[in-house]
Design a protein around this motif. Structure first.
Motif, PDB file in Angstrom:
ATOM      1  N   PHE A 191       8.482   5.714  -1.518  1.00  0.00           N
ATOM      2  CA  PHE A 191       7.881   4.730  -2.420  1.00  0.00           C
ATOM      3  C   PHE A 191       8.323   3.310  -2.049  1.00  0.00           C
ATOM      4  CE2 PHE A 191       8.700   2.223  -6.328  1.00  0.00           C
ATOM      5  CZ  PHE A 191       7.384   2.000  -6.722  1.00  0.00           C
ATOM      6  N   ILE A 192       9.623   3.144  -1.803  1.00  0.00           N
ATOM      7  CA  ILE A 192      10.141   1.829  -1.415  1.00  0.00           C
ATOM      8  C   ILE A 192       9.532   1.381  -0.087  1.00  0.00           C
ATOM      9  CG2 ILE A 192      12.215   0.549  -0.739  1.00  0.00           C
ATOM     10  CD1 ILE A 192      12.098   1.075  -3.710  1.00  0.00           C
ATOM     11  N   GLU A 193       9.483   2.290   0.879  1.00  0.00           N
ATOM     12  CA  GLU A 193       8.936   1.957   2.194  1.00  0.00           C
ATOM     13  C   GLU A 193       7.467   1.542   2.106  1.00  0.00           C
ATOM     14  OE1 GLU A 193       8.450   4.084   6.594  1.00  0.00           O
ATOM     15  OE2 GLU A 193       9.653   5.027   5.031  1.00  0.00           O
ATOM     16  N   ASP A 194       6.710   2.188   1.232  1.00  0.00           N
ATOM     17  CA  ASP A 194       5.280   1.888   1.108  1.00  0.00           C
ATOM     18  C   ASP A 194       5.015   0.557   0.394  1.00  0.00           C
ATOM     19  OD1 ASP A 194       4.731   4.266   2.345  1.00  0.00           O
ATOM     20  OD2 ASP A 194       4.373   5.382   0.478  1.00  0.00           O
ATOM     21  N   ASN A 195       5.949   0.110  -0.449  1.00  0.00           N
ATOM     22  CA  ASN A 195       5.664  -1.036  -1.314  1.00  0.00           C
ATOM     23  C   ASN A 195       6.512  -2.285  -1.063  1.00  0.00           C
ATOM     24  OD1 ASN A 195       3.720   0.032  -3.637  1.00  0.00           O
ATOM     25  ND2 ASN A 195       5.219   1.653  -3.222  1.00  0.00           N
ATOM     26  N   TYR A 196       7.579  -2.169  -0.293  1.00  0.00           N
ATOM     27  CA  TYR A 196       8.551  -3.264  -0.186  1.00  0.00           C
ATOM     28  C   TYR A 196       7.922  -4.552   0.346  1.00  0.00           C
ATOM     29  CZ  TYR A 196      13.081  -5.501   0.440  1.00  0.00           C
ATOM     30  OH  TYR A 196      14.141  -6.357   0.353  1.00  0.00           O
ATOM     31  N   LEU A 197       7.162  -4.466   1.417  1.00  0.00           N
ATOM     32  CA  LEU A 197       6.554  -5.666   2.003  1.00  0.00           C
ATOM     33  C   LEU A 197       5.551  -6.301   1.041  1.00  0.00           C
ATOM     34  CD1 LEU A 197       6.041  -4.632   5.743  1.00  0.00           C
ATOM     35  CD2 LEU A 197       7.760  -6.178   4.788  1.00  0.00           C
ATOM     36  N   ASP A 198       4.822  -5.471   0.309  1.00  0.00           N
ATOM     37  CA  ASP A 198       3.870  -6.012  -0.661  1.00  0.00           C
ATOM     38  C   ASP A 198       4.587  -6.771  -1.771  1.00  0.00           C
ATOM     39  OD1 ASP A 198       1.695  -4.972   0.711  1.00  0.00           O
ATOM     40  OD2 ASP A 198       1.726  -3.083  -0.410  1.00  0.00           O
ATOM     41  N   TRP A 199       5.748  -6.290  -2.184  1.00  0.00           N
ATOM     42  CA  TRP A 199       6.525  -7.011  -3.195  1.00  0.00           C
ATOM     43  C   TRP A 199       6.984  -8.361  -2.665  1.00  0.00           C
ATOM     44  CZ3 TRP A 199       9.975  -2.127  -4.256  1.00  0.00           C
ATOM     45  CH2 TRP A 199       9.246  -1.213  -5.027  1.00  0.00           C
ATOM     46  N   LEU A 200       7.496  -8.360  -1.429  1.00  0.00           N
ATOM     47  CA  LEU A 200       7.997  -9.604  -0.844  1.00  0.00           C
ATOM     48  C   LEU A 200       6.867 -10.608  -0.613  1.00  0.00           C
ATOM     49  CD1 LEU A 200      10.679  -8.367   1.737  1.00  0.00           C
ATOM     50  CD2 LEU A 200      11.039  -9.225  -0.568  1.00  0.00           C
ATOM     51  N   ASN A 201       5.710 -10.103  -0.225  1.00  0.00           N
ATOM     52  CA  ASN A 201       4.568 -10.981   0.054  1.00  0.00           C
ATOM     53  C   ASN A 201       3.838 -11.411  -1.212  1.00  0.00           C
ATOM     54  OD1 ASN A 201       5.051 -10.824   2.819  1.00  0.00           O
ATOM     55  ND2 ASN A 201       3.759  -8.989   3.052  1.00  0.00           N
ATOM     56  N   GLY A 202       4.167 -10.798  -2.340  1.00  0.00           N
ATOM     57  CA  GLY A 202       3.541 -11.168  -3.592  1.00  0.00           C
ATOM     58  C   GLY A 202       2.189 -10.540  -3.838  1.00  0.00           C
ATOM     59  N   THR A 203       1.787  -9.592  -3.012  1.00  0.00           N
ATOM     60  CA  THR A 203       0.491  -8.942  -3.229  1.00  0.00           C
ATOM     61  C   THR A 203       0.563  -7.900  -4.339  1.00  0.00           C
ATOM     62  OG1 THR A 203       1.033  -7.362  -1.463  1.00  0.00           O
ATOM     63  CG2 THR A 203      -0.261  -9.317  -0.850  1.00  0.00           C
TER      64      THR A 203
END
Length: 282
Positions: A191-203
């Motif tokens: 779950f973290i791997e799938d979503n981490y970049l989206d959280w950082l990018n604000g998407t």
């Protein structure tokens, strides 16, 4: 199930009680006075002792003291016809496990036995049954796509069951839990791997994380109330749940101390006003 020593000068009248206990799997050794009870405890191991308070020779309280000197950990149940307060206080002060008033019925005796001897086992069985009922539901949740809030609730449930099962006597259910927790850890990593970049990018909306904790949780409270921030590095939620009751007691003591100081100050102020009034009147 357990080996019982029962000391009572009217032991023959208790035969129905003893037969009832033996039918439940208990082994009952019988004596008619305190001296014999003490000698029997010296010779054999018993899981519990039922002790009549009023017997010929030494009293039940005297026998209790001697039994505790020989075997400090053996639980003793005091049985007496007397409801006098001093006898209860003496018995409780000698660390008895239970106190029963005659006449006692077999169900009372059995309840006392189960409460003292089987409490840990009964709690363990109840915990295992409750986790079995929850196991399937947790498994179904793990197979669903969960967001950060749902993962937080899942982790709280897993920590709850981990702490509960650690206290259970049967380790088999703990092994099953460990497997379920391992599965949950792997799915959470995905779950973290799938979503981490989206959280950082604000998407996608970011959950509470270390770098935004001060800004979102602490700064809004500054200036509105007294605030103390305690930072403990690498403190897991399960470790916090163990510490929480201890810290809660400390907070309660601090609050009580503060309240007592406030009341003391009020009393001093009233006393001062009374003294001033007395001086005016004199």
């Amino acid at each position: 199930m357990g080996k019982i020593l029962w000391a009572d000068d009217e032991i023959d009248l208790l035969k129905p009680h003893i037969l009832f206990l033996e039918s439940k799997g208990y082994k009952v050794d019988r004596v008619t006075n305190g001296i014999d009870a003490v000698e029997r405890v010296e010779e054999q191991h018993f899981d519990i002792v039922f002790l009549d308070e009023n017997m010929p020779g030494i009293s039940g309280l005297e026998a209790l003291t001697k039994i505790k000197e020989i075997s400090p950990l053996v639980p003793v149940v005091m049985i007496t016809k007397s409801e006098e307060e001093y006898i209860m206080e003496e018995a409780i002060g000698s660390k008895i496990a239970d106190y029963l008033i005659k006449p006692v019925n077999p169900s009372q005796i059995l309840l006392s036995l189960k409460k003292i001897l089987n409490q840990a086992q009964l709690v363990s069985q109840k915990t295992n049954v409750n986790y079995q009922q929850e196991f399937r539901q947790l498994g179904m949740q793990l197979n669903n796509r969960m967001d950060a809030t749902e993962w937080t609730e899942m982790y709280k449930k897993l920590v709850y069951w981990e702490l509960e099962l650690e206290q259970a006597e049967d380790g088999a259910m703990k092994e099953i839990f460990d497997m379920q927790k391992k599965e949950a850890n792997q799915l959470f990593c995905d779950f973290i791997e799938d979503n981490y970049l989206d959280w950082l990018n604000g998407t996608e909306e970011m959950p509470y994380m270390l770098h935004n904790m001060i800004r979102t949780r602490v700064l809004p409270k500054i200036g509105k109330e007294k605030l103390a921030v305690l930072v403990i590095d690498n403190l897991r939620y399960d470790q916090w749940k163990v510490l929480e009751p201890i810290i809660g007691k400390s907070e309660a003591l601090v609050a009580l101390e503060s309240e007592l100081k406030s009341k003391q100050k009020l009393l001093e102020e009233r006393e001062q006003r009374v003294n001033e009034l007395e001086q005016l009147l004199s």
